[in-house]
Motif scaffolding. Structure first.
Motif, PDB file in Angstrom:
ATOM      1  N   GLY A  31      87.593  23.275  59.227  1.00 11.27           N
ATOM      2  CA  GLY A  31      88.242  23.634  57.973  1.00 11.27           C
ATOM      3  C   GLY A  31      87.940  25.051  57.520  1.00 11.27           C
ATOM      4  O   GLY A  31      87.106  25.773  58.085  1.00 11.27           O
ATOM      5  N   GLY A  39      90.147  18.763  51.253  1.00  9.60           N
ATOM      6  CA  GLY A  39      89.957  17.674  52.207  1.00  9.60           C
ATOM      7  C   GLY A  39      90.164  16.317  51.585  1.00  9.60           C
ATOM      8  O   GLY A  39      89.440  15.935  50.646  1.00  9.60           O
ATOM      9  N   GLY A  75      84.039  21.878  49.588  1.00  8.17           N
ATOM     10  CA  GLY A  75      84.661  21.867  50.914  1.00  8.17           C
ATOM     11  C   GLY A  75      84.319  20.602  51.672  1.00  8.17           C
ATOM     12  O   GLY A  75      83.206  20.454  52.190  1.00  8.17           O
ATOM     13  N   CYS A  76      85.276  19.670  51.727  1.00 10.81           N
ATOM     14  CA  CYS A  76      85.125  18.428  52.498  1.00 10.81           C
ATOM     15  C   CYS A  76      86.150  18.413  53.628  1.00 10.81           C
ATOM     16  O   CYS A  76      86.698  17.363  53.970  1.00 10.81           O
ATOM     17  CB  CYS A  76      85.346  17.210  51.598  1.00 10.81           C
ATOM     18  N   ASP A  77      86.424  19.574  54.195  1.00  7.47           N
ATOM     19  CA  ASP A  77      87.548  19.733  55.117  1.00  7.47           C
ATOM     20  C   ASP A  77      87.146  19.791  56.582  1.00  7.47           C
ATOM     21  O   ASP A  77      87.896  20.283  57.421  1.00  7.47           O
ATOM     22  CB  ASP A  77      88.378  20.965  54.758  1.00  7.47           C
ATOM     23  N   ASP A 108      81.261  17.034  57.378  1.00  3.09           N
ATOM     24  CA  ASP A 108      81.437  17.758  58.634  1.00  3.09           C
ATOM     25  C   ASP A 108      81.676  19.245  58.449  1.00  3.09           C
ATOM     26  O   ASP A 108      81.567  20.017  59.409  1.00  3.09           O
ATOM     27  CB  ASP A 108      82.614  17.166  59.424  1.00  3.09           C
ATOM     28  N   ALA A 109      82.019  19.690  57.260  1.00  2.00           N
ATOM     29  CA  ALA A 109      82.149  21.120  57.009  1.00  2.00           C
ATOM     30  C   ALA A 109      80.822  21.835  57.200  1.00  2.00           C
ATOM     31  O   ALA A 109      80.782  23.027  57.511  1.00  2.00           O
ATOM     32  CB  ALA A 109      82.676  21.366  55.591  1.00  2.00           C
ATOM     33  N   SER A 114      86.639  25.960  54.578  1.00  2.00           N
ATOM     34  CA  SER A 114      85.542  26.129  53.614  1.00  2.00           C
ATOM     35  C   SER A 114      84.363  26.888  54.202  1.00  2.00           C
ATOM     36  O   SER A 114      83.908  27.896  53.636  1.00  2.00           O
ATOM     37  CB  SER A 114      85.088  24.764  53.088  1.00  2.00           C
ATOM     38  N   ARG A 115      83.833  26.406  55.325  1.00  2.00           N
ATOM     39  CA  ARG A 115      82.685  27.097  55.916  1.00  2.00           C
ATOM     40  C   ARG A 115      83.083  28.494  56.387  1.00  2.00           C
ATOM     41  O   ARG A 115      82.281  29.440  56.326  1.00  2.00           O
ATOM     42  CB  ARG A 115      82.114  26.287  57.082  1.00  2.00           C
ATOM     43  N   LEU A 122      79.571  22.990  50.367  1.00  2.00           N
ATOM     44  CA  LEU A 122      80.019  22.299  51.577  1.00  2.00           C
ATOM     45  C   LEU A 122      79.499  20.868  51.574  1.00  2.00           C
ATOM     46  O   LEU A 122      78.394  20.594  51.100  1.00  2.00           O
ATOM     47  CB  LEU A 122      79.518  23.014  52.827  1.00  2.00           C
TER      48      LEU A 122
END
Length: 390
Positions: A163, A9, A157-159, A286-287, A165-166, A283
């Protein structure tokens, strides 16, 4: 390639964490699915808490923010045509917020990463975390027909909400808490002078409205609309007429209107996924959590995650101290839930909930009456708005 921290992200959270770590000699690679132009074209809110501003200062990227950002020491709440001010600075011992667009934050962070040769890889498709429960996690991604691999110690995970990641975490390992609100915000950006130097949050029988700004010549306005409405249903003339109808008379009379530069409808939801760590995958933003925009906690909640991750990774690499990484999810969630509470409270205070009936409407008005009459209630509102400590 190999790095220490792989970040998914390329929005403000990923870029800020990347640059903070770089300044401490910790290597990162940022993978972003979209092009840079796309990322910089996203219109987002820009009310920054003191904690976020402090992180930008620590990263050495606050010069333009300080020069161009609008420092706000107060904001107003309007209800049924009456207005009163919340003196944030006076109620909190001098704390303020800064209005500075998220796009400009992202632009500043890109410039900082470019200036030191930071690795931000755009249009990285099919990004996938692997082996996150091992000591040797890695990321794969595709550019065109080529498949690439990034070996790293940790994956962040900043996606965002949609995204990968989660989604990497098995569903049975996550506890998800969610509330979908029965309305959205129709937002308009216009090259007009703001109607007020500070933000105005307005409650009326017709629904919620917000008067915000990006600069002295760029305004951002919102009105509450049903979820089924489409942007095409709202001409500029209809929007301005509805906004004026929801504002107190003196504010409505001085409102400057003009063609919309951007117009969109955003649904509102409250969402938290627990825990925010799975093995060596962490995380952030917003992820892991979403707040309704009332109260401006979205980007600021992400910043608190960045703070905890930065401190934890710094302790790990410089002091061989694992305690910050082990406690990250617990610490981050404690603050996330407080931001959720505040956003939920402000949303319920100011929006029209048709299903709540006459009792709910009377309770809303009573809550506002109490807020007007109680300094203690105003202090609570102000300290949450300027941002709770990390």
């Amino acid at each position: 390639m190999k790095t220490q921290v792989g970040i998914i992200g390329g929005g403000p959270s990923g870029l800020l964490l990347s640059h903070l770590l770089h300044l401490q000699g910790i290597e990162t690679v940022v993978l972003e699915q979209r092009s840079r132009d796309y990322v910089l074209g996203r219109i987002r809110a820009g009310v920054l808490e003191k904690g976020f501003v402090g992180l930008m200062e620590k990263a050495g990227v606050a010069d333009r923010l300080k020069a161009d950002g609008e420092v706000h020491a107060s904001f107003s709440i309007a209800s049924d045509g009456q207005m009163f001010d919340i003196d944030m600075a006076g109620l909190t011992g001098g704390d303020t917020v800064v209005v500075y667009g998220q796009t400009e934050v992202t632009r500043d962070l890109y410039a900082a990463r470019d200036s030191v040769g930071g690795q931000v890889i755009h249009e990285a498709q099919d990004v996938t975390p692997h082996d996150v429960l091992t000591a040797t996690p890695y990321l794969t991604y595709r550019t065109g027909d080529e498949l690439h691999r990034v070996d790293c110690d940790y994956i962040i995970g900043c996606d965002g909400f949609h995204g990968v990641s989660r989604q990497t975490i098995p569903r049975e390992k996550l506890n998800v808490f969610e509330r979908i609100y029965p309305f959205g915000w129709l937002g308009v950006l216009s090259r007009t002078r703001p109607v007020s130097e500070g933000l105005i949050y307005a409650r009326s029988a017709r629904g919620f409205a917000l008067c915000s700004l990006r600069s002295r010549v760029l305004s951002r306005y919102y009105v509450q609309v049903p979820l089924q409405d489409r942007v095409e249903d709202w001409s500029d003339d209809r929007f301005w007429a509805e906004l004026k109808a929801r504002l107190p008379g003196p504010v409505s009379e001085r409102l400057e209107t003009g063609p919309s530069i951007e117009k969109s409808i955003a649904p509102l939801r409250s969402f938290v996924a627990e825990p925010m760590r799975y093995g060596n995958l962490f995380l952030a933003g917003d992820a892991a959590h979403i707040v309704p925009p009332t109260g401006a906690k979205g980007l600021n909640s992400a910043a608190s995650d960045v703070h905890y991750l930065y401190e934890a990774l710094l302790a790990h690499y410089h002091e061989n101290d694992e305690s910050g990484l082990e406690s990250y999810s617990e610490k981050a969630l404690a603050r996330v839930w407080k931001a959720q509470r505040f956003s939920w409270w402000m949303t319920n205070l100011l929006h029209d909930f048709p299903e709540s009936g006459a009792f709910g409407q009377r309770m809303q008005q009573t809550e506002i009456d109490y807020l007007i009459s109680s300094r203690a209630a105003q202090v609570s509102l102000a300290e949450n708005y300027v941002g709770l400590p990390f």
